[in-house]
Write an enzyme that holds these catalytic residues in place. Sequence first.
Site, PDB file in Angstrom:
ATOM      1  N   ASP A  94       0.849  -1.192   0.000  1.00  0.00           N
ATOM      2  CA  ASP A  94       0.000   0.000   0.000  1.00  0.00           C
ATOM      3  C   ASP A  94       0.887   1.245   0.000  1.00  0.00           C
ATOM      4  O   ASP A  94       1.775   1.383   0.842  1.00  0.00           O
ATOM      5  CB  ASP A  94      -0.883  -0.042   1.260  1.00  0.00           C
ATOM      6  CG  ASP A  94      -1.967   1.011   1.264  1.00  0.00           C
ATOM      7  OD1 ASP A  94      -2.373   1.459   0.173  1.00  0.00           O
ATOM      8  OD2 ASP A  94      -2.424   1.385   2.370  1.00  0.00           O
ATOM      9  N   ASP A 116       2.579   4.953  -5.568  1.00  0.00           N
ATOM     10  CA  ASP A 116       1.851   6.204  -5.358  1.00  0.00           C
ATOM     11  C   ASP A 116       2.756   7.385  -5.698  1.00  0.00           C
ATOM     12  O   ASP A 116       3.569   7.820  -4.892  1.00  0.00           O
ATOM     13  CB  ASP A 116       1.379   6.292  -3.903  1.00  0.00           C
ATOM     14  CG  ASP A 116       0.609   7.582  -3.618  1.00  0.00           C
ATOM     15  OD1 ASP A 116       0.392   8.366  -4.566  1.00  0.00           O
ATOM     16  OD2 ASP A 116       0.238   7.804  -2.453  1.00  0.00           O
ATOM     17  N   GLY A 235      -8.579   5.306   1.899  1.00  0.00           N
ATOM     18  CA  GLY A 235      -9.118   6.117   2.988  1.00  0.00           C
ATOM     19  C   GLY A 235     -10.607   5.918   3.197  1.00  0.00           C
ATOM     20  O   GLY A 235     -11.340   6.877   3.390  1.00  0.00           O
TER      21      GLY A 235
END
Length: 334
Positions: A94, A116, A235
């Site tokens: 992640d 990311d 989120g």
Amino acid sequence: MVNYKDLGLVNTREMFKRAVAGGYAIPAFNFNTMEQMQAIVQAAVETKSPVIMQVSKGARNYANATILRYMAEGAVAYAKELGCAHPEIVLHLDHGDSFELCKDCIDMGFSSVMYDGSALPYEENIKISRQVVEYAHQYDVTVECELGVLAGVEDEVASEVSHYTKPEEVIDFATRTGCDSLAISIGTSHGAYKFKPEQCTRDPKTGKLVPPPLAFDVLHEIEKKLPGFPIVLHGSSSVPQEEVDTINKFGGNLPDAIGIPEDQLREASKSAVCKINIDSDSRLAMTAAVRKHLAEHPGDFDPRQYLKPARENMKKMYIHKIVNVLGSDGKLAQ
């Protein structure tokens, strides 16, 4: 080089394809500890759900990369021991923040990674995302990338403000990076404080904060641009008020903690959103159970005495998410 297939893991490609077609989402639960992993596996087996076990850079450092590799292998064996002949378990990175971290995770047996680069300039995000994709696809590892910035704080990921994903960029980004799924920003946020009080209204009866709605118009525009393409929401913890209340009752201090309403997540999961990330809810469930147990049993000092109810509380939460929010129960391939 550790091949994830030798550990019994799967990548996300087929499960995402089924989820998009079937109008449900795969749970992506973050974990740091053995108890969290056990609860995730137990919940997935009992509900017959595919599941993504994901770790952040910080969680990987905390648990140790080598131990994680064996925990993942153990998770598959544990699922089979519990009666699931063909578990579908993904080990996912992640918020990987560099090519080097993503490569190291792939080399250590991860079946899926996220790069990311959302905080970088657009072209640089594309360049590094493409580099990760090219390396990962050599080993049939799937790659998630991010376009748009989420507000909030979770481990090393922090941003004061959010920037919605621009629908006009998604075709170019997905085509040029070759990513397998795309994390977008439509108003979700990291952490247990997803919105500031001034962004919310208050329920006149309860005094509780009511968060603003997600930007479903942005989501629907993205779906039009990329029909059938797997979309991810980060989120997305709902921050259950009963867990927050328990924590506060037994000595905690979480004023105005607020998350994403589950009805909005339920709606999102019926769209092209096929992966929904949940981390803070697990932390809250674990902490609430530990605080309650130690307050009611002040003489206990054996970790098993308070981690067992913590594990049970997390498992209950995971099952609730799978069955009542994401709709992934009964969706194993076999």
